[in-house]
Design an enzyme around this catalytic site. Structure first.
Site, PDB file in Angstrom:
ATOM      1  N   ARG A 185      -2.695   9.166   9.268  1.00 48.31           N
ATOM      2  CA  ARG A 185      -1.644   8.181   8.995  1.00 48.31           C
ATOM      3  C   ARG A 185      -1.652   7.037  10.008  1.00 48.31           C
ATOM      4  O   ARG A 185      -2.282   7.125  11.053  1.00 48.31           O
ATOM      5  CB  ARG A 185      -0.272   8.889   9.011  1.00 48.31           C
ATOM      6  N   ASP A 219      -2.366  -0.452   4.050  1.00 49.39           N
ATOM      7  CA  ASP A 219      -1.346  -0.560   5.088  1.00 49.39           C
ATOM      8  C   ASP A 219      -1.858  -0.760   6.521  1.00 49.39           C
ATOM      9  O   ASP A 219      -1.367  -1.607   7.244  1.00 49.39           O
ATOM     10  CB  ASP A 219      -0.470   0.701   5.095  1.00 49.39           C
ATOM     11  N   ASN A 264       4.364   0.339  -7.136  1.00 51.91           N
ATOM     12  CA  ASN A 264       3.911  -0.720  -8.027  1.00 51.91           C
ATOM     13  C   ASN A 264       2.459  -0.571  -8.498  1.00 51.91           C
ATOM     14  O   ASN A 264       2.199  -0.345  -9.684  1.00 51.91           O
ATOM     15  CB  ASN A 264       4.149  -2.049  -7.290  1.00 51.91           C
ATOM     16  N   GLU A 314      -5.656  11.841  -2.137  1.00 57.52           N
ATOM     17  CA  GLU A 314      -5.276  10.433  -2.002  1.00 57.52           C
ATOM     18  C   GLU A 314      -6.506   9.595  -1.632  1.00 57.52           C
ATOM     19  O   GLU A 314      -6.730   8.510  -2.180  1.00 57.52           O
ATOM     20  CB  GLU A 314      -4.197  10.325  -0.902  1.00 57.52           C
TER      21      GLU A 314
HETATM   22  C1  DGY Z   1       3.752   4.305   2.866  1.00 57.60           C
HETATM   23  O1  DGY Z   1       4.929   4.584   3.073  1.00 57.60           O
HETATM   24  O2  DGY Z   1       2.796   4.800   3.487  1.00 57.60           O
HETATM   25  C2  DGY Z   1       3.449   3.363   1.813  1.00 57.60           C
HETATM   26  O3  DGY Z   1       2.094   3.083   1.723  1.00 57.60           O
HETATM   27  C3  DGY Z   1       4.237   2.110   1.957  1.00 57.60           C
HETATM   28  O4  DGY Z   1       4.268   1.539   0.727  1.00 57.60           O
END
Ligand code: DGY
Length: 423
Positions: free
Chosen positions: A200, A167, A35, A397
């Site tokens: 991550r 996130d 989005n 990113e």
């Molecule tokens: C991810 O999968 O890391 C995304 O940010 C979720 O939208």
């Protein structure tokens, strides 16, 4: 590399990630339409291909639900490289999509596309398209009012950390603790197959993400039910600021298009947000902070989203001065602004996603807000650092604010788009 080479490199990334009408953020890590990524990507396309820029947003809104909701991921085609895929979400919609949303920046980007189209003498061509998008955007903003602000405070309450777009920000740690993860079961992550796990979110964070997906699915993605009973409800300072800004931009469009009734409605939404957002001011930290609706507690974390107050057009001399003091302090600790977490926070990690790295899209919004508010030196620092990060390291990113190391996926669409948009 020359600036011309970088411009061409950015256009090449958008072309390579173009799947026909929509762009994937990164072909391996994020192989669908996201989005808020698409909204920023449209700005990039608009510097060299206006019809394609508009198509990016129009494609996203083809996935809008009848209640106005716009999903955070649209699964236009199958791809095994991402988890959780459409079967896990199980929203039973066409097109197949997730059941949560993402930061509402689209209205702000459409407002820019529309201004650019008018300036290029193409108002007649784009007027019908902006009229339709205006209705779709307003329906989405009403959805936020009706389903993401259960106490009517004039803020945006995220029902999932993924909704915030940031996130794994530590703002979600304490509110996430009560989430029951005992029934999540076994699953295989795909993100850590593509990228170093140090960049991550952790397994505990993923367990919570999935528990919330399972909760939404158990409610059949009925947003009214979710806004009542969801085990995670955090008033996100980032989304609240971005929606306030987006409503201001939508109001400008409403007035321009002669939509008087809608303009009055949007003015009312803005007034509610302007007073309600005070609830997010943390007077102890002297900063804008996210706040847990369930415990009532302010997170106390100073993140890059705290600085979106300028972008939201909140001009309060005392609070602005406090935020600029934080800006100067943080700016003296890192090589590159703006880290996603205060580098003096003990949880700061320079390459872990939203716990340290710099994100070009946040820099774009914060820099724009600072410039509009007349804080030229701070705006110039953000701009210089954003461009330097990309020039020296590539279109990652995100980037380490300490030494510029690229974090996450490379050849990233929204980083390329911001490079182009900054001109
Ligand atoms: C991810 O999968 O890391 C995304 O940010 C979720 O939208």
């Amino acid at each position: 590399m020359t600036i011309e080479d970088l411009d061409q490199g950015a256009r090449d990334i958008l072309a390579a990630n173009d799947r026909g009408g929509y762009t994937v953020p990164n072909g391996r890590v994020y192989p669908f339409q996201w989005n808020w990524d698409s909204a920023f990507v449209a700005l990039g396309f608009d510097t060299f291909d206006r019809p394609r820029a508009w198509a990016e947003v129009e494609t996203l809104f083809k996935a809008q639900w009848d209640d106005g909701f716009v999903p955070h991921i649209v699964f236009w085609q199958e791809d095994e490289g991402y988890f959780p895929g459409p079967q896990v979400w199980d929203t039973r919609r066409t097109p197949v999509s997730s059941g949560i949303t993402q930061p509402p920046v689209a209205a702000s980007m459409v407002a820019i596309l529309w201004e650019n189209a008018k300036a290029a003498g193409e108002a007649d061509t784009y007027r019908p398209r902006v009229e339709l998008l205006f209705d779709q955007l307003l329906a989405w903003h009403r959805w936020f009012r009706d389903h993401r602000d259960p106490e009517g405070r004039g803020v945006v309450v995220a029902m999932h950390p993924w909704e915030t777009g940031r996130d794994n920000s530590p703002e979600w740690d304490a509110p996430g603790e009560p989430i029951d993860i005992s029934n999540v079961g076994e699953y295989v992550r795909r993100d850590t197959g593509h990228l170093d796990a140090k960049m991550r979110p952790t397994k505990l964070e993923y367990d919570r993400y999935l528990a919330l997906v399972q909760y939404g699915r158990a409610q059949n993605w009925d947003h009214a039910k979710i806004s009542q009973g969801n085990p995670f409800k955090v008033a996100d300072v980032g989304m609240s600021m971005m929606l306030l800004r987006a409503n201001r931009d939508l109001l400008t469009m409403a007035l321009d298009l002669g939509r008087t009734n809608e303009a009055a409605e949007i003015q009312h939404i803005i007034a509610t947000a302007e007073s309600g957002i005070e609830w997010l001011w943390n007077s102890e930290k002297q900063a804008w902070c996210s706040r847990d609706l369930i415990s009532g507690k302010s997170s106390g974390f100073i993140t890059s989203a705290s600085f979106l107050s300028f972008y939201a057009g909140l001009s309060d001399p005392v609070k602005d001065t406090a935020m600029l003091t934080h800006f100067a302090r943080i700016g003296s600790k890192v090589e590159y602004m703006l880290p996603s977490l205060d580098p003096e926070d003990p949880g700061f990690q320079m390459i872990r996603y939203w716990r340290g790295p710099v994100w070009a899209v946040v820099n774009y919004m914060v820099g724009k807000g600072l410039a509009e508010a007349g804080y030229d030196a701070e705006a110039a620092r953000i701009r210089k650092d954003t461009l330097a990060l990309i020039e020296k390291n590539g279109f990652y990113e995100a980037f380490s604010p300490v030494d510029g190391t690229g974090s996450g996926g490379d050849d990233f669409s929204w980083t390329a788009a911001i490079w182009l948009a900054l001109g």
